[in-house]
Scaffold this motif. Structure first.
Motif, PDB file in Angstrom:
ATOM      1  N   ALA A 180     -76.309   9.719   7.427  1.00 45.97           N
ATOM      2  CA  ALA A 180     -76.193   8.310   7.803  1.00 45.97           C
ATOM      3  C   ALA A 180     -75.430   7.520   6.745  1.00 45.97           C
ATOM      4  O   ALA A 180     -75.379   7.898   5.567  1.00 45.97           O
ATOM      5  CB  ALA A 180     -77.590   7.721   8.011  1.00 45.97           C
ATOM      6  N   TRP A 181     -74.869   6.406   7.158  1.00 48.83           N
ATOM      7  CA  TRP A 181     -74.060   5.543   6.307  1.00 48.83           C
ATOM      8  C   TRP A 181     -74.812   4.961   5.111  1.00 48.83           C
ATOM      9  O   TRP A 181     -74.305   4.998   3.987  1.00 48.83           O
ATOM     10  CB  TRP A 181     -73.484   4.408   7.168  1.00 48.83           C
ATOM     11  CG  TRP A 181     -72.941   3.261   6.385  1.00 48.83           C
ATOM     12  CD1 TRP A 181     -73.536   2.049   6.190  1.00 48.83           C
ATOM     13  CD2 TRP A 181     -71.703   3.215   5.687  1.00 48.83           C
ATOM     14  NE1 TRP A 181     -72.743   1.241   5.418  1.00 48.83           N
ATOM     15  CE2 TRP A 181     -71.604   1.939   5.087  1.00 48.83           C
ATOM     16  CE3 TRP A 181     -70.670   4.115   5.480  1.00 48.83           C
ATOM     17  CZ2 TRP A 181     -70.511   1.549   4.326  1.00 48.83           C
ATOM     18  CZ3 TRP A 181     -69.582   3.722   4.723  1.00 48.83           C
ATOM     19  CH2 TRP A 181     -69.509   2.457   4.158  1.00 48.83           C
ATOM     20  N   PRO A 182     -76.004   4.401   5.275  1.00 46.94           N
ATOM     21  CA  PRO A 182     -76.600   3.684   4.142  1.00 46.94           C
ATOM     22  C   PRO A 182     -76.927   4.595   2.952  1.00 46.94           C
ATOM     23  O   PRO A 182     -77.241   5.767   3.135  1.00 46.94           O
ATOM     24  CB  PRO A 182     -77.889   3.082   4.708  1.00 46.94           C
ATOM     25  CG  PRO A 182     -77.998   3.492   6.115  1.00 46.94           C
ATOM     26  CD  PRO A 182     -76.841   4.371   6.452  1.00 46.94           C
ATOM     27  N   ARG A 183     -76.802   4.010   1.784  1.00 49.14           N
ATOM     28  CA  ARG A 183     -77.201   4.699   0.560  1.00 49.14           C
ATOM     29  C   ARG A 183     -78.605   4.247   0.199  1.00 49.14           C
ATOM     30  O   ARG A 183     -78.976   3.124   0.521  1.00 49.14           O
ATOM     31  CB  ARG A 183     -76.227   4.368  -0.577  1.00 49.14           C
ATOM     32  CG  ARG A 183     -74.867   4.951  -0.328  1.00 49.14           C
ATOM     33  CD  ARG A 183     -73.958   4.660  -1.487  1.00 49.14           C
ATOM     34  NE  ARG A 183     -72.597   5.124  -1.188  1.00 49.14           N
ATOM     35  CZ  ARG A 183     -71.679   5.333  -2.097  1.00 49.14           C
ATOM     36  NH1 ARG A 183     -71.947   5.120  -3.358  1.00 49.14           N
ATOM     37  NH2 ARG A 183     -70.486   5.744  -1.756  1.00 49.14           N
ATOM     38  N   PRO A 184     -79.370   5.062  -0.487  1.00 48.30           N
ATOM     39  CA  PRO A 184     -79.013   6.394  -0.982  1.00 48.30           C
ATOM     40  C   PRO A 184     -79.002   7.415   0.148  1.00 48.30           C
ATOM     41  O   PRO A 184     -79.758   7.313   1.106  1.00 48.30           O
ATOM     42  CB  PRO A 184     -80.113   6.714  -1.992  1.00 48.30           C
ATOM     43  CG  PRO A 184     -81.297   5.922  -1.529  1.00 48.30           C
ATOM     44  CD  PRO A 184     -80.735   4.677  -0.883  1.00 48.30           C
ATOM     45  N   ARG A 185     -78.119   8.370   0.019  1.00 47.15           N
ATOM     46  CA  ARG A 185     -77.965   9.436   1.004  1.00 47.15           C
ATOM     47  C   ARG A 185     -78.675  10.670   0.452  1.00 47.15           C
ATOM     48  O   ARG A 185     -78.123  11.419  -0.349  1.00 47.15           O
ATOM     49  CB  ARG A 185     -76.486   9.701   1.237  1.00 47.15           C
ATOM     50  CG  ARG A 185     -75.776   8.474   1.779  1.00 47.15           C
ATOM     51  CD  ARG A 185     -74.288   8.652   1.879  1.00 47.15           C
ATOM     52  NE  ARG A 185     -73.693   7.456   2.477  1.00 47.15           N
ATOM     53  CZ  ARG A 185     -72.518   6.971   2.134  1.00 47.15           C
ATOM     54  NH1 ARG A 185     -71.774   7.589   1.224  1.00 47.15           N
ATOM     55  NH2 ARG A 185     -72.061   5.888   2.726  1.00 47.15           N
ATOM     56  N   ALA A 186     -79.914  10.857   0.887  1.00 48.87           N
ATOM     57  CA  ALA A 186     -80.802  11.852   0.290  1.00 48.87           C
ATOM     58  C   ALA A 186     -80.185  13.247   0.242  1.00 48.87           C
ATOM     59  O   ALA A 186     -80.268  13.931  -0.777  1.00 48.87           O
ATOM     60  CB  ALA A 186     -82.139  11.881   1.028  1.00 48.87           C
ATOM     61  N   ALA A 187     -79.570  13.703   1.316  1.00 52.14           N
ATOM     62  CA  ALA A 187     -78.986  15.050   1.339  1.00 52.14           C
ATOM     63  C   ALA A 187     -77.861  15.183   0.318  1.00 52.14           C
ATOM     64  O   ALA A 187     -77.693  16.234  -0.303  1.00 52.14           O
ATOM     65  CB  ALA A 187     -78.466  15.378   2.737  1.00 52.14           C
ATOM     66  N   VAL A 188     -77.111  14.107   0.121  1.00 50.35           N
ATOM     67  CA  VAL A 188     -76.002  14.125  -0.840  1.00 50.35           C
ATOM     68  C   VAL A 188     -76.548  14.098  -2.262  1.00 50.35           C
ATOM     69  O   VAL A 188     -76.101  14.863  -3.122  1.00 50.35           O
ATOM     70  CB  VAL A 188     -75.041  12.943  -0.590  1.00 50.35           C
ATOM     71  CG1 VAL A 188     -73.885  12.969  -1.578  1.00 50.35           C
ATOM     72  CG2 VAL A 188     -74.529  12.965   0.846  1.00 50.35           C
ATOM     73  N   VAL A 189     -77.524  13.232  -2.505  1.00 50.29           N
ATOM     74  CA  VAL A 189     -78.138  13.143  -3.835  1.00 50.29           C
ATOM     75  C   VAL A 189     -78.733  14.492  -4.220  1.00 50.29           C
ATOM     76  O   VAL A 189     -78.547  14.967  -5.346  1.00 50.29           O
ATOM     77  CB  VAL A 189     -79.205  12.030  -3.876  1.00 50.29           C
ATOM     78  CG1 VAL A 189     -80.002  12.077  -5.170  1.00 50.29           C
ATOM     79  CG2 VAL A 189     -78.553  10.665  -3.687  1.00 50.29           C
ATOM     80  N   GLU A 190     -79.412  15.136  -3.286  1.00 53.06           N
ATOM     81  CA  GLU A 190     -80.015  16.447  -3.557  1.00 53.06           C
ATOM     82  C   GLU A 190     -78.955  17.494  -3.867  1.00 53.06           C
ATOM     83  O   GLU A 190     -79.139  18.327  -4.761  1.00 53.06           O
ATOM     84  CB  GLU A 190     -80.845  16.895  -2.354  1.00 53.06           C
ATOM     85  CG  GLU A 190     -81.533  18.223  -2.569  1.00 53.06           C
ATOM     86  CD  GLU A 190     -82.341  18.658  -1.365  1.00 53.06           C
ATOM     87  OE1 GLU A 190     -82.503  19.877  -1.202  1.00 53.06           O
ATOM     88  OE2 GLU A 190     -82.798  17.798  -0.594  1.00 53.06           O
ATOM     89  N   ALA A 191     -77.836  17.443  -3.173  1.00 53.82           N
ATOM     90  CA  ALA A 191     -76.802  18.470  -3.342  1.00 53.82           C
ATOM     91  C   ALA A 191     -75.950  18.268  -4.588  1.00 53.82           C
ATOM     92  O   ALA A 191     -75.682  19.225  -5.324  1.00 53.82           O
ATOM     93  CB  ALA A 191     -75.900  18.516  -2.103  1.00 53.82           C
ATOM     94  N   ILE A 192     -75.500  17.018  -4.833  1.00 52.09           N
ATOM     95  CA  ILE A 192     -74.528  16.809  -5.918  1.00 52.09           C
ATOM     96  C   ILE A 192     -74.822  15.605  -6.808  1.00 52.09           C
ATOM     97  O   ILE A 192     -74.003  15.240  -7.640  1.00 52.09           O
ATOM     98  CB  ILE A 192     -73.087  16.733  -5.373  1.00 52.09           C
ATOM     99  CG1 ILE A 192     -72.942  15.655  -4.306  1.00 52.09           C
ATOM    100  CG2 ILE A 192     -72.652  18.089  -4.851  1.00 52.09           C
ATOM    101  CD1 ILE A 192     -71.518  15.489  -3.761  1.00 52.09           C
ATOM    102  N   GLY A 193     -75.969  14.972  -6.620  1.00 55.38           N
ATOM    103  CA  GLY A 193     -76.377  13.905  -7.527  1.00 55.38           C
ATOM    104  C   GLY A 193     -76.088  12.505  -7.021  1.00 55.38           C
ATOM    105  O   GLY A 193     -75.185  12.278  -6.220  1.00 55.38           O
ATOM    106  N   GLU A 194     -76.871  11.574  -7.522  1.00 60.10           N
ATOM    107  CA  GLU A 194     -76.804  10.187  -7.083  1.00 60.10           C
ATOM    108  C   GLU A 194     -75.444   9.548  -7.333  1.00 60.10           C
ATOM    109  O   GLU A 194     -74.974   8.717  -6.561  1.00 60.10           O
ATOM    110  CB  GLU A 194     -77.899   9.370  -7.776  1.00 60.10           C
ATOM    111  CG  GLU A 194     -78.025   7.971  -7.246  1.00 60.10           C
ATOM    112  CD  GLU A 194     -79.231   7.240  -7.790  1.00 60.10           C
ATOM    113  OE1 GLU A 194     -79.399   6.075  -7.413  1.00 60.10           O
ATOM    114  OE2 GLU A 194     -79.992   7.820  -8.586  1.00 60.10           O
TER     115      GLU A 194
END
Length: 107
Positions: A52-66
């Motif tokens: 989804a558009w809004p941040r924080p993007r949990a899947a992205v944070v988990e994969a490559i960091g905030e």
């Protein structure tokens, strides 16, 4: 991580900054949607995750960091077990060509 993962924004979303009534898409993600559709045999080697558009993007944070929530992003495990990624469109397209045999973008 057994396969490279392509993280992309959902195909459309409403942005509260514009009143939440207009819908938008990500130009770079649409380029990748086209590549995935045109070369399904190469796309089959990727795990595609739409977020989804809004941040924080949990899947992205988990994969490559905030600090690396810019999408799209290609994420892979290096031979030494570390995580590599590309989240700038030209670098990402080059990585798809090198790692998965997609055609190169013409300059």
């Amino acid at each position: 991580m057994s396969r490279d993962t392509l993280l992309m924004l959902d195909q459309q979303w409403a942005d509260p900054a514009y009143g939440g009534e207009r819908t938008f898409y990500c130009k770079e993600c649409m380029i990748l949607e086209g590549l995935l559709a045109r070369f399904p045999e190469r796309a089959a080697d990727l795990e595609v995750v739409r977020v989804a558009w809004p941040r924080p993007r949990a899947a992205v944070v988990e994969a490559i960091g905030e600090a690396n929530q810019n999408l799209p992003a290609l994420v892979w495990a290096s031979e030494d077990g570390s995580i590599g990624f590309a989240n700038e469109i030209e670098t990402l397209l080059a990585a798809l060509a090198e790692r998965h045999g997609f055609p190169e973008r013409h300059p």
